[in-house]
Design an enzyme around this catalytic site. Structure first.
Site, PDB file in Angstrom:
ATOM      1  N   ARG A 153      -8.624  13.503   9.960  1.00  0.00           N
ATOM      2  CA  ARG A 153      -8.323  12.822  11.225  1.00  0.00           C
ATOM      3  C   ARG A 153      -7.011  12.056  11.212  1.00  0.00           C
ATOM      4  O   ARG A 153      -6.541  11.575  12.235  1.00  0.00           O
ATOM      5  CB  ARG A 153      -9.493  11.912  11.609  1.00  0.00           C
ATOM      6  CG  ARG A 153     -10.681  12.749  12.112  1.00  0.00           C
ATOM      7  CD  ARG A 153     -11.646  11.916  12.848  1.00  0.00           C
ATOM      8  NE  ARG A 153     -12.512  11.184  11.944  1.00  0.00           N
ATOM      9  CZ  ARG A 153     -13.104  10.042  12.242  1.00  0.00           C
ATOM     10  NH1 ARG A 153     -12.904   9.484  13.426  1.00  0.00           N
ATOM     11  NH2 ARG A 153     -13.889   9.439  11.384  1.00  0.00           N
TER      12      ARG A 153
ATOM     13  N   THR B 174     -19.716  11.912  -0.664  1.00  0.00           N
ATOM     14  CA  THR B 174     -19.370  10.768  -1.522  1.00  0.00           C
ATOM     15  C   THR B 174     -20.191  10.703  -2.808  1.00  0.00           C
ATOM     16  O   THR B 174     -19.679  10.278  -3.844  1.00  0.00           O
ATOM     17  CB  THR B 174     -19.492   9.451  -0.726  1.00  0.00           C
ATOM     18  OG1 THR B 174     -20.694   9.472   0.061  1.00  0.00           O
ATOM     19  CG2 THR B 174     -18.314   9.257   0.206  1.00  0.00           C
TER      20      THR B 174
ATOM     21  N   ASP C  53     -10.146   4.402   0.787  1.00  0.00           N
ATOM     22  CA  ASP C  53      -9.669   4.182   2.160  1.00  0.00           C
ATOM     23  C   ASP C  53     -10.104   2.831   2.711  1.00  0.00           C
ATOM     24  O   ASP C  53     -10.089   2.607   3.915  1.00  0.00           O
ATOM     25  CB  ASP C  53     -10.116   5.334   3.088  1.00  0.00           C
ATOM     26  CG  ASP C  53     -11.614   5.325   3.391  1.00  0.00           C
ATOM     27  OD1 ASP C  53     -12.354   4.526   2.779  1.00  0.00           O
ATOM     28  OD2 ASP C  53     -12.040   6.131   4.244  1.00  0.00           O
TER      29      ASP C  53
ATOM     30  N   GLY D 270     -21.824   3.942   8.422  1.00  0.00           N
ATOM     31  CA  GLY D 270     -23.244   4.024   8.085  1.00  0.00           C
ATOM     32  C   GLY D 270     -23.898   2.695   8.443  1.00  0.00           C
ATOM     33  O   GLY D 270     -23.323   1.629   8.205  1.00  0.00           O
TER      34      GLY D 270
ATOM     35  N   ASN E  49      -9.922   5.823   8.636  1.00  0.00           N
ATOM     36  CA  ASN E  49     -10.127   7.257   8.838  1.00  0.00           C
ATOM     37  C   ASN E  49      -9.115   7.835   9.814  1.00  0.00           C
ATOM     38  O   ASN E  49      -8.923   9.039   9.876  1.00  0.00           O
ATOM     39  CB  ASN E  49     -11.533   7.534   9.371  1.00  0.00           C
ATOM     40  CG  ASN E  49     -12.602   7.262   8.312  1.00  0.00           C
ATOM     41  OD1 ASN E  49     -12.332   7.293   7.119  1.00  0.00           O
ATOM     42  ND2 ASN E  49     -13.811   6.983   8.749  1.00  0.00           N
TER      43      ASN E  49
ATOM     44  N   ASN F   3      34.525 -17.485  -1.536  1.00  0.00           N
ATOM     45  CA  ASN F   3      34.353 -17.317  -0.102  1.00  0.00           C
ATOM     46  C   ASN F   3      34.849 -15.927   0.300  1.00  0.00           C
ATOM     47  O   ASN F   3      35.999 -15.573   0.036  1.00  0.00           O
ATOM     48  CB  ASN F   3      35.151 -18.388   0.639  1.00  0.00           C
ATOM     49  CG  ASN F   3      34.849 -18.339   2.123  1.00  0.00           C
ATOM     50  OD1 ASN F   3      33.873 -18.919   2.580  1.00  0.00           O
ATOM     51  ND2 ASN F   3      35.664 -17.606   2.856  1.00  0.00           N
TER      52      ASN F   3
ATOM     53  N   ALA G 269      35.453 -12.984   6.869  1.00  0.00           N
ATOM     54  CA  ALA G 269      34.840 -12.072   7.840  1.00  0.00           C
ATOM     55  C   ALA G 269      35.440 -10.680   7.724  1.00  0.00           C
ATOM     56  O   ALA G 269      36.645 -10.525   7.541  1.00  0.00           O
ATOM     57  CB  ALA G 269      35.072 -12.610   9.244  1.00  0.00           C
TER      58      ALA G 269
ATOM     59  N   ASN H 270      32.956   0.957  -2.240  1.00  0.00           N
ATOM     60  CA  ASN H 270      32.305   1.213  -3.530  1.00  0.00           C
ATOM     61  C   ASN H 270      32.116   2.689  -3.821  1.00  0.00           C
ATOM     62  O   ASN H 270      31.752   3.053  -4.924  1.00  0.00           O
ATOM     63  CB  ASN H 270      30.949   0.506  -3.571  1.00  0.00           C
ATOM     64  CG  ASN H 270      30.023   0.974  -2.473  1.00  0.00           C
ATOM     65  OD1 ASN H 270      30.478   1.323  -1.388  1.00  0.00           O
ATOM     66  ND2 ASN H 270      28.740   0.988  -2.750  1.00  0.00           N
ATOM     67  N   TYR H 271      32.378   3.549  -2.859  1.00  0.00           N
ATOM     68  CA  TYR H 271      31.989   4.949  -3.002  1.00  0.00           C
ATOM     69  C   TYR H 271      33.173   5.831  -2.659  1.00  0.00           C
ATOM     70  O   TYR H 271      33.825   5.633  -1.615  1.00  0.00           O
ATOM     71  CB  TYR H 271      30.824   5.208  -2.026  1.00  0.00           C
ATOM     72  CG  TYR H 271      30.181   6.557  -2.133  1.00  0.00           C
ATOM     73  CD1 TYR H 271      29.808   7.081  -3.370  1.00  0.00           C
ATOM     74  CD2 TYR H 271      29.922   7.311  -0.988  1.00  0.00           C
ATOM     75  CE1 TYR H 271      29.196   8.328  -3.459  1.00  0.00           C
ATOM     76  CE2 TYR H 271      29.300   8.550  -1.073  1.00  0.00           C
ATOM     77  CZ  TYR H 271      28.944   9.058  -2.311  1.00  0.00           C
ATOM     78  OH  TYR H 271      28.340  10.277  -2.393  1.00  0.00           O
TER      79      TYR H 271
HETATM   80  C1  UD1 Z   1     -18.274   6.308   4.515  1.00  0.00           C
HETATM   81  C2  UD1 Z   1     -19.763   6.008   4.304  1.00  0.00           C
HETATM   82  C3  UD1 Z   1     -20.255   5.123   5.440  1.00  0.00           C
HETATM   83  C4  UD1 Z   1     -19.422   3.847   5.482  1.00  0.00           C
HETATM   84  C5  UD1 Z   1     -17.923   4.167   5.594  1.00  0.00           C
HETATM   85  C6  UD1 Z   1     -17.117   2.901   5.359  1.00  0.00           C
HETATM   86  C7  UD1 Z   1     -20.893   7.830   3.108  1.00  0.00           C
HETATM   87  C8  UD1 Z   1     -21.728   9.060   3.240  1.00  0.00           C
HETATM   88  N1  UD1 Z   1     -20.521   7.243   4.261  1.00  0.00           N
HETATM   89  O1  UD1 Z   1     -18.103   7.066   5.703  1.00  0.00           O
HETATM   90  O2  UD1 Z   1     -21.625   4.780   5.243  1.00  0.00           O
HETATM   91  O3  UD1 Z   1     -19.834   3.053   6.577  1.00  0.00           O
HETATM   92  O4  UD1 Z   1     -17.535   5.098   4.558  1.00  0.00           O
HETATM   93  O5  UD1 Z   1     -15.747   3.116   5.553  1.00  0.00           O
HETATM   94  O6  UD1 Z   1     -20.633   7.419   2.007  1.00  0.00           O
HETATM   95  N2  UD1 Z   1     -14.521  11.079  -0.437  1.00  0.00           N
HETATM   96  C9  UD1 Z   1     -14.376  11.860  -1.558  1.00  0.00           C
HETATM   97  N3  UD1 Z   1     -15.010  13.068  -1.614  1.00  0.00           N
HETATM   98  C10 UD1 Z   1     -15.802  13.517  -0.610  1.00  0.00           C
HETATM   99  C11 UD1 Z   1     -15.942  12.713   0.543  1.00  0.00           C
HETATM  100  C12 UD1 Z   1     -15.288  11.502   0.595  1.00  0.00           C
HETATM  101  O7  UD1 Z   1     -13.688  11.481  -2.512  1.00  0.00           O
HETATM  102  O8  UD1 Z   1     -16.364  14.621  -0.755  1.00  0.00           O
HETATM  103  C13 UD1 Z   1     -13.825   9.775  -0.386  1.00  0.00           C
HETATM  104  C14 UD1 Z   1     -12.747   9.682   0.694  1.00  0.00           C
HETATM  105  O9  UD1 Z   1     -11.468   9.979   0.196  1.00  0.00           O
HETATM  106  C15 UD1 Z   1     -12.828   8.235   1.149  1.00  0.00           C
HETATM  107  C16 UD1 Z   1     -14.258   7.832   0.803  1.00  0.00           C
HETATM  108  O10 UD1 Z   1     -14.776   8.798  -0.094  1.00  0.00           O
HETATM  109  O11 UD1 Z   1     -11.929   7.407   0.423  1.00  0.00           O
HETATM  110  C17 UD1 Z   1     -15.148   7.772   2.049  1.00  0.00           C
HETATM  111  O12 UD1 Z   1     -15.126   9.019   2.699  1.00  0.00           O
HETATM  112  P1  UD1 Z   1     -14.946   9.138   4.264  1.00  0.00           P
HETATM  113  O13 UD1 Z   1     -14.924  10.583   4.595  1.00  0.00           O
HETATM  114  O14 UD1 Z   1     -13.842   8.292   4.714  1.00  0.00           O
HETATM  115  O15 UD1 Z   1     -16.362   8.549   4.747  1.00  0.00           O
HETATM  116  P2  UD1 Z   1     -16.704   7.779   6.089  1.00  0.00           P
HETATM  117  O16 UD1 Z   1     -17.033   8.773   7.132  1.00  0.00           O
HETATM  118  O17 UD1 Z   1     -15.647   6.800   6.382  1.00  0.00           O
HETATM  119 MG    MG Z   2     -13.735   6.400   5.558  1.00  0.00          MG
END
Ligand code: UD1
Ligand code: MG
Length: 451
Positions: free
Chosen positions: A18, A84, A108, A144, A230, A363, A366, A372-373
């Protein structure tokens, strides 16, 4: 705070679709520091000694960045982006050396403070097996939701899986969780992907931990520090909150900001007490301003050091390598790059001083330009102490002016000027008495003859 060992895992493999960007999401910047850098910094300040970062398979630049910012960190690649919990498991080798506390943070979520991280660890130290950092918001969309029953955190429901009733809940998951080291790996491994997105949600650890009779708690953080990025709009909102935080820090340190909302900082800007910053000033990376210095309106500073009691601006530009000593003056429309000013040196108007040293109490008039280059290489200009460079001079580097040298206004200086010597780098003035009048009469006659 404690002798308990701690492993932190930062999840950063997400593509951040996004954001509509070629750059991995966590490499976007707030206050000039990539999002993931903020998390690494907060962890360092919170004393978390072991850090793992989960990156995506096509993100070598993110790995390089992590190692640059935190040489002790370890990166693990999550090959398929399956959520995650799946991301946390990519750091399994790190988890096998059991730590007392395991923190999971999101790359993030940049504004989390060391104090809040410590609060999560405190929850573990007090006996909880799983601690979730939550926050209240008027705009819970996308987060969440924390489901609390009889004061207990029973589950976290993702936006897409939530009922209409659950979507009204304003208490949200920040994404930051603390696990007792004894249970972390087995909880991650127990998580399935039976949900609307078909992903392995780390948030499901809450329900599983409850089923196992473990102690699960939520602690509260502020919305500002737990907001996630995001989208570009969220990135902009994070930047705004970060700037406010920096402004408050500067004010609390004893600096005056005449119009705080118009002063913009980088994450590493250092202002000492009694510094005054006027309106519309931008601090790029790497700026240090010493006590009692004044940064006047509409100035832009980057990679620069400003000495005690100095005055910069209005409308000045300090570029990387500008090092101003005490009580110096750099005035309007003066650009200084990779140049030192000794104590009391002045360049008050319309100048470019680059790759140079300006001795104390010199000093610079103005319109002075250091050339320099030459189109291929940069060369230095060295100006001794107590020198005077007359207005509209060009100093063609490499060139040296000794202490107490005097350059006549309008000079082009190509040769060194010895100590206490005076240099004229211009043609001698010739005055022809009455000649202007004669010329006018001649030209008028020519015009009259034509009409
Ligand atoms: C997530 C949480 C949500 C919370 C929100 C807070 C989960 C399922 N959801 O949602 O409950 O309210 O963050 O900001 O955990 N990432 C990976 N690998 C993956 C997916 C994500 O490394 O497969 C990393 C992303 O780079 C990011 C973080 O995990 O830094 C969170 O992922 P993102 O897709 O931003 O989750 P949200 O939808 O924001
Ligand atoms: Mg997020």
């Amino acid at each position: 705070m404690t002798s308990r060992s701690c492993l932190s895992i930062i999840l950063a493999a997400g593509l951040g679709t996004r954001m509509k960007s070629d750059l991995p999401k966590v490499m976007h910047e707030v206050g000039g520091l990539p999002l993931v850098g903020h998390v690494l910094k907060a962890l360092r300040e919170a004393g978390s000694e072991r850090v793992s970062v989960v990156t995506g398979p096509e993100m070598p630049e993110l790995e390089a960045l992590v190692y640059k910012l935190a040489s002790h960190a370890r990166c693990y690649v999550q090959h398929d982006r399956l959520g995650t919990a799946h991301a946390a498991l990519a750091a399994k080798p790190a988890l096998e050396f059991e730590a007392d506390d395991v923190l999971v943070l999101f790359g993030d979520t940049p504004l989390v403070t060391p104090q809040t991280i410590s609060k999560v660890r405190q929850g573990l130290q007090n006996g909880a097996d799983l601690v979730v950092l939550g926050f209240e918001t008027e705009k819970p969309f996308g987060y969440g939701r924390l489901l609390i029953e009889n004061g207990r955190l029973v589950a976290i429901r993702e936006e897409r899986d939530a009922s209409d009733e659950e979507r009204k809940i304003r208490l949200c998951n920040s994404g930051i969780m603390g696990f007792s080291g004894k249970h972390a790996l087995s909880l991650f491994e127990a998580i399935g992907n039976d949900n609307a997105k078909g992903e392995y949600y780390l948030t499901d650890a809450v329900e599983i931990a409850n089923e196992r009779g473990l102690k699960v708690i939520a602690v509260a953080g502020s919305e500002v520090e737990t907001q996630g990025v995001n989208t570009r709009a969220q990135l902009a909102s994070c930047e705004a909150d970060f700037q406010n935080r920096m402004r408050i820090t500067a004010l609390e340190k004893g600096c005056s900001l005449l119009a705080p909302q118009t002063v913009f900082f980088s994450h590493d800007t250092e202002l000492e007490s009694d510094v005054v910053v006027e309106q519309n000033v931008v601090f790029g990376l790497g700026v240090k301003v010493s006590q009692r210095a004044k940064i006047r309106a509409f100035s832009h500073l980057e990679g620069a050091t400003v000495g005690v009691g100095s005055v910069v601006g209005p409308y000045a530009r300090l570029r990387p390598g500008a090092v101003l000593g005490a009580d110096t003056r750099v005035g309007n429309f003066v650009e200084v790059k990779n140049a030192t000013f000794g104590a009391g040196a002045k360049a008050n108007h319309l100048s470019y001083i680059g790759d140079a040293s300006v001795g104390s109490k010199s000093n610079i008039g103005a319109g002075t330009i250091t050339c320099n280059y030459d189109g291929y290489l940069k060369h230095r200009t060295e100006i001794g102490a107590g020198s005077f460079v007359g207005s509209n001079s060009t100093l063609v580097a490499p060139v040296k002016l000794g202490n107490g040298a005097f350059v006549a206004a309008g000079s082009t200086i190509t040769d060194d000027v010895q100590r206490d010597s005076m240099a004229f780098g211009r043609s001698r003035q010739v005055v022809k008495n009455g000649k202007a009048k004669q010329l006018r009469e001649k030209l008028q006659a020519a015009k009259d003859a034509k009409s």
